[in-house]
Design a protein around this motif. Sequence first.
Motif, PDB file in Angstrom:
ATOM      1  N   TYR A  73       0.860  -1.186   0.000  1.00 58.81           N
ATOM      2  CA  TYR A  73       0.000   0.000   0.000  1.00 58.81           C
ATOM      3  C   TYR A  73       0.892   1.230   0.000  1.00 58.81           C
ATOM      4  CZ  TYR A  73      -3.155   3.678   1.539  1.00 58.81           C
ATOM      5  OH  TYR A  73      -3.856   4.859   1.642  1.00 58.81           O
ATOM      6  N   ASN A  74       0.659   2.113  -0.991  1.00 58.37           N
ATOM      7  CA  ASN A  74       1.451   3.334  -1.134  1.00 58.37           C
ATOM      8  C   ASN A  74       0.586   4.545  -0.733  1.00 58.37           C
ATOM      9  OD1 ASN A  74       3.770   1.977  -2.462  1.00 58.37           O
ATOM     10  ND2 ASN A  74       2.261   1.624  -4.071  1.00 58.37           N
ATOM     11  N   PRO A  75       0.683   4.990   0.502  1.00 53.72           N
ATOM     12  CA  PRO A  75      -0.122   6.148   0.904  1.00 53.72           C
ATOM     13  C   PRO A  75       0.243   7.421   0.150  1.00 53.72           C
ATOM     14  CG  PRO A  75       1.446   5.574   2.605  1.00 53.72           C
ATOM     15  CD  PRO A  75       1.527   4.493   1.590  1.00 53.72           C
ATOM     16  N   ILE A  76       1.471   7.560  -0.257  1.00 51.70           N
ATOM     17  CA  ILE A  76       1.913   8.714  -1.053  1.00 51.70           C
ATOM     18  C   ILE A  76       2.534   8.171  -2.330  1.00 51.70           C
ATOM     19  CG2 ILE A  76       3.409  10.725  -1.167  1.00 51.70           C
ATOM     20  CD1 ILE A  76       3.274  10.906   1.859  1.00 51.70           C
ATOM     21  N   LEU A  77       1.936   8.467  -3.450  1.00 52.50           N
ATOM     22  CA  LEU A  77       2.436   7.966  -4.730  1.00 52.50           C
ATOM     23  C   LEU A  77       3.523   8.897  -5.255  1.00 52.50           C
ATOM     24  CD1 LEU A  77      -0.929   6.940  -6.447  1.00 52.50           C
ATOM     25  CD2 LEU A  77       0.744   5.463  -5.329  1.00 52.50           C
ATOM     26  N   GLN A  78       4.469   8.273  -5.906  1.00 51.02           N
ATOM     27  CA  GLN A  78       5.570   9.053  -6.484  1.00 51.02           C
ATOM     28  C   GLN A  78       5.080   9.832  -7.710  1.00 51.02           C
ATOM     29  OE1 GLN A  78       8.883   6.666  -7.635  1.00 51.02           O
ATOM     30  NE2 GLN A  78      10.025   8.364  -8.519  1.00 51.02           N
ATOM     31  N   GLN A  79       5.545  11.061  -7.855  1.00 53.78           N
ATOM     32  CA  GLN A  79       5.221  11.898  -9.016  1.00 53.78           C
ATOM     33  C   GLN A  79       6.469  12.093  -9.861  1.00 53.78           C
ATOM     34  OE1 GLN A  79       3.533  15.480  -7.329  1.00 53.78           O
ATOM     35  NE2 GLN A  79       1.444  14.624  -7.377  1.00 53.78           N
ATOM     36  N   SER A  80       6.218  12.237 -11.168  1.00 54.00           N
ATOM     37  CA  SER A  80       7.327  12.404 -12.106  1.00 54.00           C
ATOM     38  C   SER A  80       6.986  13.511 -13.098  1.00 54.00           C
ATOM     39  CB  SER A  80       7.594  11.089 -12.848  1.00 54.00           C
ATOM     40  OG  SER A  80       8.651  11.249 -13.757  1.00 54.00           O
ATOM     41  N   ALA A  81       7.986  14.277 -13.468  1.00 53.45           N
ATOM     42  CA  ALA A  81       7.809  15.374 -14.442  1.00 53.45           C
ATOM     43  C   ALA A  81       8.137  14.874 -15.827  1.00 53.45           C
ATOM     44  CB  ALA A  81       8.699  16.558 -14.079  1.00 53.45           C
ATOM     45  N   ILE A  82       7.191  15.071 -16.780  1.00 54.93           N
ATOM     46  CA  ILE A  82       7.373  14.615 -18.161  1.00 54.93           C
ATOM     47  C   ILE A  82       7.178  15.820 -19.087  1.00 54.93           C
ATOM     48  CG2 ILE A  82       6.557  13.053 -19.957  1.00 54.93           C
ATOM     49  CD1 ILE A  82       5.634  11.168 -17.811  1.00 54.93           C
ATOM     50  N   ASP A  83       8.072  15.921 -20.046  1.00 53.82           N
ATOM     51  CA  ASP A  83       8.017  17.029 -21.018  1.00 53.82           C
ATOM     52  C   ASP A  83       7.196  16.595 -22.226  1.00 53.82           C
ATOM     53  OD1 ASP A  83       8.386  19.196 -22.597  1.00 53.82           O
ATOM     54  OD2 ASP A  83      10.572  19.053 -22.697  1.00 53.82           O
ATOM     55  N   GLY A  85       6.045  18.253 -25.579  1.00 54.92           N
ATOM     56  CA  GLY A  85       6.098  19.383 -26.521  1.00 54.92           C
ATOM     57  C   GLY A  85       6.475  20.695 -25.859  1.00 54.92           C
ATOM     58  N   GLY A  86       7.406  20.635 -24.992  1.00 58.73           N
ATOM     59  CA  GLY A  86       7.868  21.845 -24.337  1.00 58.73           C
ATOM     60  C   GLY A  86       7.084  22.210 -23.106  1.00 58.73           C
ATOM     61  N   VAL A  87       6.036  21.423 -22.828  1.00 55.36           N
ATOM     62  CA  VAL A  87       5.229  21.690 -21.643  1.00 55.36           C
ATOM     63  C   VAL A  87       5.498  20.591 -20.617  1.00 55.36           C
ATOM     64  CG1 VAL A  87       2.919  21.999 -20.714  1.00 55.36           C
ATOM     65  CG2 VAL A  87       3.458  22.822 -23.008  1.00 55.36           C
ATOM     66  N   THR A  88       5.909  20.976 -19.455  1.00 53.28           N
ATOM     67  CA  THR A  88       6.198  20.006 -18.388  1.00 53.28           C
ATOM     68  C   THR A  88       4.933  19.690 -17.630  1.00 53.28           C
ATOM     69  OG1 THR A  88       8.461  20.837 -18.166  1.00 53.28           O
ATOM     70  CG2 THR A  88       7.558  19.558 -16.318  1.00 53.28           C
ATOM     71  N   GLN A  89       4.657  18.397 -17.551  1.00 49.65           N
ATOM     72  CA  GLN A  89       3.479  17.955 -16.809  1.00 49.65           C
ATOM     73  C   GLN A  89       3.919  17.023 -15.664  1.00 49.65           C
ATOM     74  OE1 GLN A  89       0.501  16.251 -19.332  1.00 49.65           O
ATOM     75  NE2 GLN A  89       0.363  18.036 -20.675  1.00 49.65           N
TER      76      GLN A  89
END
Length: 439
Positions: A73-83, A85-89
């Motif tokens: 069980y992952n109470p806090i999920l890992q987040q990742s930054a993905i580019d 088309g020049g926009v980071t999400q």
Amino acid sequence: MKRILFVVAILTGLTVSAQENEQLSLKEAINFALKNKAEAIKANLEVKNSELKISEVRASALPQINANGDLTYNPILQQSAIDFGGVTQIITMGQPWQSTASVSLNQQLFNLAVFTGLKAAKTTREFYQINADLTNEQVIEKVANSYYEVYKTKSQLKTTELNLANTSRVRDVIADLHRNGLAKKIDLDRTNVTLNNVKSTHLQLINSLQLQENALKYLIGMDINTTINLPESTFEITANAFSTDGDFTDNRTEIKLLEKQTELLELNKKATRAEGLPSLSLKASYGYLGIGEEFPWFQSYPGAYWSDYSAIGLNLNIPIFNGGVVRSKTKQAQIQIDMLEADKKDTQLALDLDFKNAVAQINNSLIAVNTQKENVTLAKEVLSNIENNYKNGLSSLTDLLDAETSYTDAQNNLTNALLSYKLAEIQLIKSKGELKSLN
């Protein structure tokens, strides 16, 4: 009812008497020891334990199958930054719940160390079997020596009983002569002193016999309260030990044990060298992965996503450099082999010496037995003549007492010579590697 009880009592008494008079031969004593003595039992258990060791080593060469389960069980999920088309999400990775269930298989295809270990395990079984034989031979030797010691004391006790009866008879004759004024009181007193000494020796032998019988019972694993009797033919001279032609060293269990140890060390050296060789194994797995925002109970549960997966592959391990560890360990293994070979040569020399000494000892013992038999015959004739002369006033009491002592000493010397022969016979049979013939 009284008559029935009386008959039962008689039958019970006869049964007990029969049990008490039951004779214990050397062969029966040895067989009893091999079944009940702790050393023999433990040696046989070692043989059985070696079978389990073989199964243990064989298991490492068989497929290894394991089932695995995992729930996270992952109470806090890992987040990742993905580019994009020049926009980071920023994207959240995974699900709060994750579960896996899998089965894995691993099979050694080529591993010389494992296969050599299997051969070593089988050789170990043979080693423990030979070691059990050696233990049994040691038990046989101890039991035989103790058995003959008991018989020696019983023979000496029998001689003392005859001497006691004879001395008592002479004392009664002298006492009768003294009452009639035909013998001196000092002669009667000297005879009483001799009689008391014989009685003291008789009691000492009874105590010694009890101690030796208890020691024999302990050696064979028998209840101390059991009554044992030895057959009269125990001290007979047999011809089964006199064959001395040929080389008997190879028959000795000690040599067979050392040879089997050499095989084990050779296999150890081979297994050590195999540590530097490549190994190949097959691996395979199959499992299910479940993820979701809710607890993934089963595949159809809402909010849970399940998928199966599998993998099959080969694992090749090639040692390249280990700092020379394998080479050093291999040389150490060879040194152990060389040391054992030196022990084997020394043991062969010792066994050859034992054989030569046993042959010489048994020949000397035979000469001593024949000599003592002649002495007993002569001492008996001398005692008979002096006793007749004493009754007729032609010999002194001193001559009579000396003749009795000489006769007793001759009988005891014959008993000791027979014991020495039987002990030498055991050593000769042992030096020929034929102790098992006694059971």
